[in-house]
Design an enzyme around this catalytic site. Structure first.
Site, PDB file in Angstrom:
ATOM      1  N   LEU A  19       0.843  -1.196   0.000  1.00  0.00           N
ATOM      2  CA  LEU A  19       0.000   0.000   0.000  1.00  0.00           C
ATOM      3  C   LEU A  19       0.880   1.248   0.000  1.00  0.00           C
ATOM      4  O   LEU A  19       0.599   2.232  -0.693  1.00  0.00           O
ATOM      5  CB  LEU A  19      -0.845  -0.041   1.272  1.00  0.00           C
ATOM      6  CG  LEU A  19      -2.040   0.856   1.330  1.00  0.00           C
ATOM      7  CD1 LEU A  19      -3.035   0.435   0.277  1.00  0.00           C
ATOM      8  CD2 LEU A  19      -2.671   0.771   2.716  1.00  0.00           C
ATOM      9  N   GLY A 352     -14.184 -19.407  -7.017  1.00  0.00           N
ATOM     10  CA  GLY A 352     -13.869 -20.466  -6.072  1.00  0.00           C
ATOM     11  C   GLY A 352     -13.449 -21.726  -6.799  1.00  0.00           C
ATOM     12  O   GLY A 352     -13.611 -21.848  -8.013  1.00  0.00           O
ATOM     13  N   CYS A 379     -17.343 -15.832 -11.899  1.00  0.00           N
ATOM     14  CA  CYS A 379     -16.597 -17.038 -12.265  1.00  0.00           C
ATOM     15  C   CYS A 379     -17.312 -18.286 -11.727  1.00  0.00           C
ATOM     16  O   CYS A 379     -18.325 -18.692 -12.261  1.00  0.00           O
ATOM     17  CB  CYS A 379     -15.145 -16.918 -11.810  1.00  0.00           C
ATOM     18  SG  CYS A 379     -14.037 -17.924 -12.782  1.00  0.00           S
ATOM     19  N   GLY A 381     -19.171 -18.403  -9.297  1.00  0.00           N
ATOM     20  CA  GLY A 381     -20.516 -17.920  -8.955  1.00  0.00           C
ATOM     21  C   GLY A 381     -21.431 -17.883 -10.176  1.00  0.00           C
ATOM     22  O   GLY A 381     -22.652 -18.033 -10.041  1.00  0.00           O
ATOM     23  N   MET A 382     -20.860 -17.693 -11.361  1.00  0.00           N
ATOM     24  CA  MET A 382     -21.665 -17.794 -12.584  1.00  0.00           C
ATOM     25  C   MET A 382     -21.951 -19.279 -12.874  1.00  0.00           C
ATOM     26  O   MET A 382     -23.071 -19.667 -13.192  1.00  0.00           O
ATOM     27  CB  MET A 382     -20.907 -17.198 -13.767  1.00  0.00           C
ATOM     28  CG  MET A 382     -21.466 -17.625 -15.124  1.00  0.00           C
ATOM     29  SD  MET A 382     -20.463 -16.956 -16.469  1.00  0.00           S
ATOM     30  CE  MET A 382     -21.133 -17.782 -17.896  1.00  0.00           C
ATOM     31  N   HIS A 513     -13.290 -11.926 -14.031  1.00  0.00           N
ATOM     32  CA  HIS A 513     -13.153 -11.283 -12.712  1.00  0.00           C
ATOM     33  C   HIS A 513     -13.142  -9.767 -12.851  1.00  0.00           C
ATOM     34  O   HIS A 513     -12.067  -9.155 -12.882  1.00  0.00           O
ATOM     35  CB  HIS A 513     -11.867 -11.758 -12.032  1.00  0.00           C
ATOM     36  CG  HIS A 513     -11.937 -13.172 -11.566  1.00  0.00           C
ATOM     37  ND1 HIS A 513     -12.467 -13.529 -10.354  1.00  0.00           N
ATOM     38  CD2 HIS A 513     -11.589 -14.324 -12.169  1.00  0.00           C
ATOM     39  CE1 HIS A 513     -12.435 -14.840 -10.214  1.00  0.00           C
ATOM     40  NE2 HIS A 513     -11.898 -15.352 -11.313  1.00  0.00           N
ATOM     41  N   GLU A 515     -13.683  -7.572 -10.708  1.00  0.00           N
ATOM     42  CA  GLU A 515     -13.154  -6.878  -9.522  1.00  0.00           C
ATOM     43  C   GLU A 515     -11.691  -6.472  -9.703  1.00  0.00           C
ATOM     44  O   GLU A 515     -11.213  -5.557  -9.043  1.00  0.00           O
ATOM     45  CB  GLU A 515     -13.332  -7.748  -8.263  1.00  0.00           C
ATOM     46  CG  GLU A 515     -12.440  -8.982  -8.149  1.00  0.00           C
ATOM     47  CD  GLU A 515     -12.997 -10.226  -8.839  1.00  0.00           C
ATOM     48  OE1 GLU A 515     -13.818 -10.080  -9.781  1.00  0.00           O
ATOM     49  OE2 GLU A 515     -12.593 -11.346  -8.451  1.00  0.00           O
TER      50      GLU A 515
HETATM   51  N1  GLN Z   1     -13.199 -23.527 -10.284  1.00  0.00           N
HETATM   52  C1  GLN Z   1     -13.750 -22.877 -11.431  1.00  0.00           C
HETATM   53  C2  GLN Z   1     -12.916 -23.114 -12.672  1.00  0.00           C
HETATM   54  O1  GLN Z   1     -11.782 -23.491 -12.593  1.00  0.00           O
HETATM   55  C3  GLN Z   1     -13.934 -21.398 -11.200  1.00  0.00           C
HETATM   56  C4  GLN Z   1     -12.648 -20.663 -11.021  1.00  0.00           C
HETATM   57  C5  GLN Z   1     -12.838 -19.299 -10.423  1.00  0.00           C
HETATM   58  O2  GLN Z   1     -13.883 -18.997  -9.853  1.00  0.00           O
HETATM   59  N2  GLN Z   1     -11.839 -18.465 -10.541  1.00  0.00           N
HETATM   60  O3  GLN Z   1     -13.398 -22.923 -13.754  1.00  0.00           O
END
Ligand code: GLN
Length: 541
Positions: A19, A352, A379, A381-382, A513, A515
């Protein structure tokens, strides 16, 4: 010619060196300089891509597909300069490069040693890929005294000599702990850490002293005397209410002036109004919303560093405070989601990996869909949102992801090849885990008239990816019939990049992503829009 500012840390870890360099980089930018930030990481992993987020926090991905330390996220958020592969290196990468050269015979029979071969490779990296930058701010990870960081410290010591005072500067970030029984801030740990640094041959030019309260004049003088620095070069870095205030306080304490004096430079005063506006918004919000983040690594917020920041940026865009309610998805496998999610204004399932907690995430998606709560899937989450729709709306009971092993209906599956800039990249089930994901920036084409193109205000976007699995496009018709539209695809029209449910107040899943590209002074449109939807939801309650 670029000038180098090396950051080291002393006393304890987590002092916020990343930072600090990001904030100084930003101040120098506003004084008209071109900056670049990079990090030398002493651990032996080749990159953090295979490390557990619990150990190391988030893996930050660059446009050019490097999996890097989360400090690079700070660098980008403070300076908006996109990081590159050449901005983060580890001991593992240095050693594997040196060993590869040795195997090729490049060293012509020499005995390979830490000095000079490893240190030469570190210096080559630190100096490499520099064009017209005025300053390279280069952080050395870890704390002075760590065995791992010795070759890096030695390399920057050598660079100090080679570049000379006009080309290099050393800033040491240290801690002054407050001892309640004595009622004093203590300088001894700083003295010891500077001694250690001096023992390695480096005399710091500036000490950036972290403390939780004002540093009395007597203590500043004492530090200057015992650490062999000028009194003006002892810069307080006190705790602040918002990290976005740091560039302002550094300037007030004269850090940028020290840098200019060191290099004998003159520059216009900085314009910090950008940061003043951000701080004003963050510290004086006009309302608040609560977002549930249903994930796996919720015990360590560094695991979702950029996500937390991007949600804050969404709050800045809407002038509200965003409260983050971190929920371990596994609780929904034992308990009713209602008890946890009833009061939130938006639900987000982040990126995840792995099966643990996946069913809980699917329950959270179901709750958001059925209760008209704004839903943002990133990701994984989709992917889980697609599985949820397939199972509960399209009647595909066996819908799953092959990430969890074989399943009846592979709604999400391993893709073995894809195209980037006309070149086909390949992988298979047997490829190494490290560095083999679809990584970095890829373009996506958005369907006109879709929610997502309205959010972005354009039909072509570029966002960063980090995943092995993809939504299976052969189920598109079934999903569309069930009410979920694939509204963004790879430019060749094959890979689903965005899904949305038009018949829902705000339900969007993205394979990338977003974010990673949000900035406090330029909040990402998806986060601004998601928080706006959460504000609407809060008003309705
Ligand atoms: N595990 C999932 C994949 O490998 C999603 C990866 C993530 O959320 N970055 O496609």
């Amino acid at each position: 010619m670029a000038r180098f500012i090396f950051f080291t840390g002393g006393v304890v870890s987590s002092l916020g060196k990343g930072l600090a360099s990001a904030a100084l980089g930003s101040v120098l930018q506003t004084r008209g300089f071109k900056v670049r930030l990079r990090k030398l990481d002493p651990y032996i992993n080749v990159d953090p891509g295979t490390m557990s987020p619990y150990q190391h926090g988030e893996v930050y991905v660059t446009d050019d597909g490097a999996e890097t330390d989360l400090d690079l996220g700070h660098y980008e958020r403070f300076t908006a300069v996109s990081s590159r592969q050449s901005d983060n290196v580890t001991t593992g990468r240095i050693y594997s490069d040196v060993i590869a050269r040795e195997r090729r015979g490049d060293y012509l029979g020499a005995t390979i040693q830490v000095i000079p071969h490893i240190t030469d490779a570190i210096k080559e990296f630190a100096l490499g890929d520099v064009t017209d930058e005025d300053f390279i701010l280069c952080e050395v990870g870890g704390t002075i005294g760590d065995i791992e960081s010795l070759p890096f410290i030695e390399a920057i010591r050598q660079l100090g000599n080679e570049l000379g005072r006009g080309g290099a500067m050393f800033i040491h970030v240290t801690l002054l702990p407050y001892i309640p029984a004595a009622g004093e801030l203590k300088t001894k740990p700083t003295q010891h850490s500077v001694k250690e640094l001096q023992g390695a041959g480096i005399q710091p030019d500036v000490l950036l002293c972290r403390a939780d309260r004002e540093i009395p004049e007597a203590e500043r003088r004492k530090i200057a005397l015992f650490c062999n620095v000028r009194r003006d070069a002892v810069i307080p870095a006190l705790d602040v209410d918002s990290i976005y205030r740091v560039p302002i306080t550094y300037h007030e304490e004269g850090l940028d002036k020290q840098v200019l004096d060191h290099f004998g430079l003159e520059a216009p005063s900085p314009d910090l109004s950008r940061w003043e506006k951000v701080v004003e918004r963050v510290t004086k919000p006009e309302g608040e919303v609560t977002i549930a983040i249903v994930g796996k690594y919720t015990g360590l917020q560094d695991a979702y560093k950029s996500l937390g920041e991007a949600l804050t940026h969404g709050g800045i865009a809407n002038n509200v405070k965003v409260n983050l309610d971190w929920i371990d998805s596994e609780v929904f496998e034992r308990e009713d989601a209602v008890d946890y999610l009833e009061k939130v204004n938006g639900i987000l399932v982040p990126g995840g990996f792995g099966e643990r907690g996946a069913e809980g995430k699917i329950s959270a998606v179901k709750f958001a869909r059925e209760r008209n709560v704004p839903y943002f899937g990133i990701c994984f989450g989709m992917q889980m949102a697609v599985v949820e729709t397939a199972r509960h709306l399209a009647g595909i009971a066996g819908a799953g992801s092959t990430e969890f092993g074989p399943c009846d209906d592979e709604l999400v599956g391993l893709m073995t090849e894809w195209e980037r800039d006309g070149v086909v990249e390949k992988r298979s089930v047997d490829t190494d885990m490290g560095g083999t994901m679809r990584l970095g920036a890829f373009e996506a084409h958005l369907a006109p008239e879709s929610k997502i193109s309205e959010v972005y205000g354009t039909d072509v976007i570029s966002e960063r990816h980090r995943h092995r699995y993809e939504v299976n496009p052969t189920f598109e018709a079934a999903l569309t019939d069930a009410g979920m539209v694939i509204s963004g695809k790879s430019p060749d029209g094959v890979l689903p990049e965005v899904v949305e449910i038009p018949d829902h107040p705000w339900f969007i899943g993205v394979q990338f992503h977003p974010e990673l590209k949000s900035r406090p002074f330029d909040p990402h449109p998806l986060f601004s829009s998601f928080i706006a939807a959460a504000v609407d939801k809060a008003r309705l309650v």
